[in-house]
Write an enzyme that holds these catalytic residues in place. Sequence first.
Site, PDB file in Angstrom:
ATOM      1  N   GLY A  21       0.795  -1.216   0.000  1.00  0.00           N
ATOM      2  CA  GLY A  21       0.000   0.000   0.000  1.00  0.00           C
ATOM      3  C   GLY A  21       0.833   1.273   0.000  1.00  0.00           C
ATOM      4  O   GLY A  21       1.855   1.381  -0.682  1.00  0.00           O
ATOM      5  N   ILE A  22       0.407   2.225   0.808  1.00  0.00           N
ATOM      6  CA  ILE A  22       1.036   3.551   0.837  1.00  0.00           C
ATOM      7  C   ILE A  22       2.490   3.446   1.294  1.00  0.00           C
ATOM      8  O   ILE A  22       3.379   4.086   0.725  1.00  0.00           O
ATOM      9  CB  ILE A  22       0.209   4.481   1.764  1.00  0.00           C
ATOM     10  CG1 ILE A  22      -1.178   4.743   1.164  1.00  0.00           C
ATOM     11  CG2 ILE A  22       0.952   5.789   2.005  1.00  0.00           C
ATOM     12  CD1 ILE A  22      -2.160   5.440   2.093  1.00  0.00           C
ATOM     13  N   ASP A  41       7.728  -4.285   8.850  1.00  0.00           N
ATOM     14  CA  ASP A  41       6.339  -4.732   8.662  1.00  0.00           C
ATOM     15  C   ASP A  41       6.141  -6.054   9.372  1.00  0.00           C
ATOM     16  O   ASP A  41       7.056  -6.876   9.447  1.00  0.00           O
ATOM     17  CB  ASP A  41       6.057  -4.893   7.162  1.00  0.00           C
ATOM     18  CG  ASP A  41       4.579  -4.819   6.826  1.00  0.00           C
ATOM     19  OD1 ASP A  41       4.176  -3.911   6.068  1.00  0.00           O
ATOM     20  OD2 ASP A  41       3.802  -5.675   7.324  1.00  0.00           O
ATOM     21  N   ASP A  67       6.550  -5.987  14.766  1.00  0.00           N
ATOM     22  CA  ASP A  67       5.178  -5.740  15.224  1.00  0.00           C
ATOM     23  C   ASP A  67       5.200  -4.400  15.946  1.00  0.00           C
ATOM     24  O   ASP A  67       5.743  -4.284  17.048  1.00  0.00           O
ATOM     25  CB  ASP A  67       4.717  -6.861  16.160  1.00  0.00           C
ATOM     26  CG  ASP A  67       3.305  -6.608  16.686  1.00  0.00           C
ATOM     27  OD1 ASP A  67       2.726  -5.542  16.394  1.00  0.00           O
ATOM     28  OD2 ASP A  67       2.784  -7.484  17.412  1.00  0.00           O
ATOM     29  N   TYR A 169     -11.454   3.893  14.627  1.00  0.00           N
ATOM     30  CA  TYR A 169     -10.472   4.345  13.624  1.00  0.00           C
ATOM     31  C   TYR A 169     -10.330   5.872  13.656  1.00  0.00           C
ATOM     32  O   TYR A 169      -9.222   6.408  13.738  1.00  0.00           O
ATOM     33  CB  TYR A 169     -10.892   3.890  12.221  1.00  0.00           C
ATOM     34  CG  TYR A 169      -9.919   4.314  11.149  1.00  0.00           C
ATOM     35  CD1 TYR A 169      -8.705   3.657  10.986  1.00  0.00           C
ATOM     36  CD2 TYR A 169     -10.194   5.396  10.296  1.00  0.00           C
ATOM     37  CE1 TYR A 169      -7.791   4.046  10.011  1.00  0.00           C
ATOM     38  CE2 TYR A 169      -9.298   5.787   9.318  1.00  0.00           C
ATOM     39  CZ  TYR A 169      -8.095   5.102   9.185  1.00  0.00           C
ATOM     40  OH  TYR A 169      -7.197   5.498   8.221  1.00  0.00           O
ATOM     41  N   LYS A 173      -7.021   8.149  14.702  1.00  0.00           N
ATOM     42  CA  LYS A 173      -6.342   9.042  13.762  1.00  0.00           C
ATOM     43  C   LYS A 173      -6.376  10.505  14.246  1.00  0.00           C
ATOM     44  O   LYS A 173      -5.527  11.318  13.869  1.00  0.00           O
ATOM     45  CB  LYS A 173      -6.964   8.905  12.364  1.00  0.00           C
ATOM     46  CG  LYS A 173      -6.674   7.542  11.715  1.00  0.00           C
ATOM     47  CD  LYS A 173      -5.179   7.329  11.529  1.00  0.00           C
ATOM     48  CE  LYS A 173      -4.832   6.021  10.848  1.00  0.00           C
ATOM     49  NZ  LYS A 173      -3.386   5.826  10.684  1.00  0.00           N
ATOM     50  N   PRO A 199      -3.769  11.452   4.626  1.00  0.00           N
ATOM     51  CA  PRO A 199      -4.264  10.999   3.317  1.00  0.00           C
ATOM     52  C   PRO A 199      -5.790  11.005   3.259  1.00  0.00           C
ATOM     53  O   PRO A 199      -6.462  10.793   4.271  1.00  0.00           O
ATOM     54  CB  PRO A 199      -3.753   9.550   3.215  1.00  0.00           C
ATOM     55  CG  PRO A 199      -2.861   9.314   4.388  1.00  0.00           C
ATOM     56  CD  PRO A 199      -3.237  10.329   5.419  1.00  0.00           C
ATOM     57  N   LEU A 201      -9.057   9.145   0.976  1.00  0.00           N
ATOM     58  CA  LEU A 201      -9.285   7.753   0.556  1.00  0.00           C
ATOM     59  C   LEU A 201      -8.340   7.428  -0.597  1.00  0.00           C
ATOM     60  O   LEU A 201      -8.431   8.017  -1.675  1.00  0.00           O
ATOM     61  CB  LEU A 201     -10.739   7.572   0.118  1.00  0.00           C
ATOM     62  CG  LEU A 201     -11.093   6.188  -0.425  1.00  0.00           C
ATOM     63  CD1 LEU A 201     -10.868   5.106   0.618  1.00  0.00           C
ATOM     64  CD2 LEU A 201     -12.524   6.164  -0.917  1.00  0.00           C
TER      65      LEU A 201
HETATM   66  N1  LIG Z   1      -5.616   3.821   2.071  1.00  0.00           N
HETATM   67  C1  LIG Z   1      -6.370   4.790   2.534  1.00  0.00           C
HETATM   68  O1  LIG Z   1      -7.435   5.109   1.969  1.00  0.00           O
HETATM   69  C2  LIG Z   1      -5.945   5.591   3.745  1.00  0.00           C
HETATM   70  C3  LIG Z   1      -6.613   6.790   4.028  1.00  0.00           C
HETATM   71  C4  LIG Z   1      -6.217   7.535   5.143  1.00  0.00           C
HETATM   72  C5  LIG Z   1      -5.200   7.079   5.961  1.00  0.00           C
HETATM   73  N2  LIG Z   1      -4.592   5.891   5.664  1.00  0.00           N
HETATM   74  C6  LIG Z   1      -3.523   5.442   6.557  1.00  0.00           C
HETATM   75  O2  LIG Z   1      -2.332   5.259   5.817  1.00  0.00           O
HETATM   76  C7  LIG Z   1      -1.585   4.180   6.361  1.00  0.00           C
HETATM   77  C8  LIG Z   1      -1.292   3.154   5.276  1.00  0.00           C
HETATM   78  O3  LIG Z   1      -2.508   2.761   4.696  1.00  0.00           O
HETATM   79  P1  LIG Z   1      -2.590   1.604   3.603  1.00  0.00           P
HETATM   80  O4  LIG Z   1      -3.886   1.774   2.890  1.00  0.00           O
HETATM   81  O5  LIG Z   1      -1.339   1.541   2.808  1.00  0.00           O
HETATM   82  O6  LIG Z   1      -2.708   0.312   4.575  1.00  0.00           O
HETATM   83  P2  LIG Z   1      -2.514  -1.243   4.269  1.00  0.00           P
HETATM   84  O7  LIG Z   1      -3.469  -1.969   5.166  1.00  0.00           O
HETATM   85  O8  LIG Z   1      -2.560  -1.536   2.805  1.00  0.00           O
HETATM   86  O9  LIG Z   1      -1.018  -1.531   4.746  1.00  0.00           O
HETATM   87  C9  LIG Z   1      -0.683  -1.482   6.101  1.00  0.00           C
HETATM   88  C10 LIG Z   1       0.639  -2.180   6.305  1.00  0.00           C
HETATM   89  O10 LIG Z   1       0.898  -2.163   7.712  1.00  0.00           O
HETATM   90  C11 LIG Z   1       1.305  -3.466   8.112  1.00  0.00           C
HETATM   91  N3  LIG Z   1       0.937  -3.688   9.505  1.00  0.00           N
HETATM   92  C12 LIG Z   1      -0.289  -3.886  10.036  1.00  0.00           C
HETATM   93  N4  LIG Z   1      -0.205  -4.113  11.346  1.00  0.00           N
HETATM   94  C13 LIG Z   1       1.105  -4.044  11.670  1.00  0.00           C
HETATM   95  C14 LIG Z   1       1.840  -4.200  12.871  1.00  0.00           C
HETATM   96  N5  LIG Z   1       1.229  -4.494  14.033  1.00  0.00           N
HETATM   97  N6  LIG Z   1       3.175  -4.067  12.834  1.00  0.00           N
HETATM   98  C15 LIG Z   1       3.821  -3.780  11.673  1.00  0.00           C
HETATM   99  N7  LIG Z   1       3.178  -3.644  10.485  1.00  0.00           N
HETATM  100  C16 LIG Z   1       1.841  -3.770  10.497  1.00  0.00           C
HETATM  101  C17 LIG Z   1       0.573  -4.429   7.179  1.00  0.00           C
HETATM  102  O11 LIG Z   1       1.214  -5.698   7.117  1.00  0.00           O
HETATM  103  C18 LIG Z   1       0.640  -3.643   5.863  1.00  0.00           C
HETATM  104  O12 LIG Z   1       1.817  -3.949   5.130  1.00  0.00           O
HETATM  105  C19 LIG Z   1      -2.417   3.632   7.524  1.00  0.00           C
HETATM  106  O13 LIG Z   1      -1.999   4.224   8.739  1.00  0.00           O
HETATM  107  C20 LIG Z   1      -3.830   4.087   7.180  1.00  0.00           C
HETATM  108  O14 LIG Z   1      -4.676   4.200   8.294  1.00  0.00           O
HETATM  109  C21 LIG Z   1      -4.928   5.147   4.585  1.00  0.00           C
END
Ligand SMILES: NC(=O)c1ccc[n+]([C@@H]2O[C@H](COP(=O)([O-])OP(=O)(O)OC[C@H]3O[C@@H](n4cnc5c(N)ncnc54)[C@H](O)[C@@H]3O)[C@@H](O)[C@H]2O)c1
Length: 260
Positions: A21-22, A41, A67, A169, A173, A199, A201
């Site tokens: 992801g991000i 991760d 973790d 959630y 945040k 960010p 969505l």
């Molecule tokens: N995608 C969106 O629409 C969006 C919007 C606003 C904010 N965010 C925030 O951006 C960040 C990244 O979002 P994303 O969509 O890429 O998320 P995602 O779920 O695709 O990826 C999250 C990553 O974090 C890792 N992870 C989860 N729990 C963990 C832990 N306990 N220890 C270590 N790693 C762990 C997962 O394995 C994964 O690789 C998050 O904080 C999310 O809340 C995302």
Amino acid sequence: MKPVYEDLVGRVVVITGGGQGIGRAYALAFAASGAIPVVADINLRAAADTVRDIEAAGGRALAVETDVTSAPSVDAMVAKTLAEFGRLDVLINNAGLYAKNVPPATDEIKRPFDQIPLEEWDRFLRINVTSAFLCSRAAVATMRKAQWGRIINTSSTTVMMGLQGYLHYVTSKAAIIGMTRALARELGKDGITVNTIMPGLTHTEVPNPAAVPDKVIPMQCIPRKEVPEDLVPAVLFLASEGSRFMTGQTVNVDGGSVHV
Ligand SMILES: NC(=O)c1ccc[n+]([C@@H]2O[C@H](COP(=O)([O-])OP(=O)(O)OC[C@H]3O[C@@H](n4cnc5c(N)ncnc54)[C@H](O)[C@@H]3O)[C@@H](O)[C@H]2O)c1
């Protein structure tokens, strides 16, 4: 993308949740800028895939199974980073829990607040908030020693919207914004800035069961899907020398759906 900030070359950048992801997009972009990402991760295979792709492109990176809710695991990740590279310049607290398939699997989590199980509430606060405390605490000593550092936290536009049905959630945040402001006050004198990226969505390679793009896009000034690469330039800037006098701030990157 071509490197924009030359001072990022050689910087060691811990990116939690950089396996997908991000966070993965951040890792690829920092490596392309000459920085060395540490992909921390819980999913080691995903972290290793990110590192493999960076190395295939000629970059340098390290995958560390971490973790972020566990103090010993976070401390070990920082120790490994320092043993490998001797420095830790930038910490990006990106790992987070929403509705995606993070272990253990999370299904649709939208529900009235009085139906949120306490265990689920605690899990959101721990993964989204406590993690940033633990990682910042573990990284700060080496940043203080260097009298230079960048901590970049991750919020969400859902805080500004007060999005209904995700009280844990949205609360988690929102807490990140307060943490960012208070930590910035503690660390400014040490040359360490603390900012939050917010960010909207964002559409990643991982389907988000809670995403409702048809409702979000019309709210944006720029009416198209947000992708991780839209967040990358702002995060590179916050990690760079260019942002040296900015701290405690929330930087919203969401195509203008909300105005901070
Ligand atoms: N995608 C969106 O629409 C969006 C919007 C606003 C904010 N965010 C925030 O951006 C960040 C990244 O979002 P994303 O969509 O890429 O998320 P995602 O779920 O695709 O990826 C999250 C990553 O974090 C890792 N992870 C989860 N729990 C963990 C832990 N306990 N220890 C270590 N790693 C762990 C997962 O394995 C994964 O690789 C998050 O904080 C999310 O809340 C995302």
